[in-house]
Scaffold this motif. Structure first.
Motif, PDB file in Angstrom:
ATOM      1  N   LYS A 140      -8.443  -0.601  -5.348  1.00 56.86           N
ATOM      2  CA  LYS A 140      -7.968  -1.847  -4.595  1.00 56.86           C
ATOM      3  C   LYS A 140      -9.434  -2.696  -5.057  1.00 56.86           C
ATOM      4  O   LYS A 140     -10.183  -2.636  -4.245  1.00 56.86           O
ATOM      5  CB  LYS A 140      -7.879  -1.813  -3.139  1.00 56.86           C
ATOM      6  CG  LYS A 140      -7.751  -2.680  -2.325  1.00 56.86           C
ATOM      7  CD  LYS A 140      -6.391  -3.257  -2.045  1.00 56.86           C
ATOM      8  CE  LYS A 140      -6.373  -4.308  -0.950  1.00 56.86           C
ATOM      9  NZ  LYS A 140      -4.915  -4.748  -0.571  1.00 56.86           N
ATOM     10  N   GLN A 193     -10.960  -5.879  -1.089  1.00 52.96           N
ATOM     11  CA  GLN A 193     -10.545  -5.584   0.216  1.00 52.96           C
ATOM     12  C   GLN A 193     -11.091  -6.394   1.273  1.00 52.96           C
ATOM     13  O   GLN A 193     -12.176  -6.570   1.396  1.00 52.96           O
ATOM     14  CB  GLN A 193     -10.833  -3.897   0.577  1.00 52.96           C
ATOM     15  CG  GLN A 193     -10.488  -3.738   1.926  1.00 52.96           C
ATOM     16  CD  GLN A 193      -9.126  -3.286   2.054  1.00 52.96           C
ATOM     17  OE1 GLN A 193      -8.582  -2.564   1.336  1.00 52.96           O
ATOM     18  NE2 GLN A 193      -8.317  -3.999   3.025  1.00 52.96           N
ATOM     19  N   THR A 213       0.921  -1.053   0.099  1.00 48.80           N
ATOM     20  CA  THR A 213       0.171   0.062  -0.014  1.00 48.80           C
ATOM     21  C   THR A 213       0.729   1.237  -0.103  1.00 48.80           C
ATOM     22  O   THR A 213       0.671   2.372  -0.692  1.00 48.80           O
ATOM     23  CB  THR A 213      -0.968  -0.011   1.292  1.00 48.80           C
ATOM     24  OG1 THR A 213      -1.810  -1.055   1.212  1.00 48.80           O
ATOM     25  CG2 THR A 213      -2.011   1.151   1.134  1.00 48.80           C
TER      26      THR A 213
END
Length: 234
Positions: free
Chosen positions: A36, A39, A20
């Motif tokens: 993303k 998640q 990240t």
């Protein structure tokens, strides 16, 4: 979106290798947007999209601020997506046929490259069909006419040789070798590991030192070459 603006799929060799943080740096250096797709772990973590957003809030002096797209799948348990779905009675099994790339026209942001951060690593199980992250990369390639590249984030320290070489070998053996831009090493400097990876034809794109609140972000960005230079060399 134009075919000239690539999709950069960021994967990692392990959990907590810094995907990240590196994705945030890449989006800033390469003036890219961020997504993303899957998640997990929201019961114990705010989620990587918010982490990236917070990163840019802290560094608001930089001119580039990416569009941050909502995940296609959000799961509570900090597990691989396959198991996180099993533990959530309200969740449906992940179906890669349902995935679509986010549409930049939904925002006021300019057309730009897209950073896509995965949920763990290339062999992370996604569903009971035994589809894994590698299949998600292939799906993204199918979905877009844009060039798609893979960047592997790895720790610089002990254990990285095995994990990184296995990841690269897996990508190549699954027909994605031509899409691999290379590896970014994250953590305390380790010259021997870099040299050994390069001996095995792993392109080390950059080495990122440990980030602290007092760190000067410009020095981290200077470690990363321009995207066009890496693509032209690959």
């Amino acid at each position: 979106m134009t075919s000239a603006e690539p999709v950069i799929f960021v994967t990692g060799t392990d959990t907590d290798v810094g995907k990240t943080f590196v994705s945030s740096l890449l989006a800033l250096k390469w003036q890219a947007n961020y997504w993303k797709p899957i998640q997990t772990g929201l019961e114990s973590d705010q989620g990587d999209s918010l982490t990236v957003s917070d990163f840019y809030s802290k560094h608001h002096s930089f001119k580039w601020h990416p569009a941050i797209f909502k995940p296609a799948v959000e799961l509570r348990k900090p597990l691989c997506p396959l198991d996180a779905v099993k533990c959530d009675p309200t969740a449906s099994e992940i179906n890669l046929k349902d995935f679509v790339l986010p549409d930049i026209s939904d925002t006021c942001k300019v057309i730009a490259p897209l950073i896509v951060e995965d949920a763990g690593g290339v062999f992370v199980p996604l569903n009971s069909k035994c589809e894994i992250t590698t299949d998600l990369i292939k799906k993204i390639i199918e979905l877009t006419g844009r060039p798609v590249y893979v960047v592997v984030v790895a720790k610089r320290g002990l254990g990285t040789l095995n994990h990184t070489l296995l990841t690269h070998d897996h990508l190549k053996s699954n027909g994605l070798g031509e899409h691999v831009l290379g590896c970014i090493l994250n953590g305390p400097k380790n010259t021997l590991n870099k040299e050994t990876l390069e001996l095995f034809d792993v392109n080390v794109i950059a080495e990122i030192p440990i980030y602290e609140e007092t760190s000067h972000l410009e020095s981290f960005l200077d470690c990363i070459p321009p995207l066009s230079d890496i693509i032209n060399e690959s």
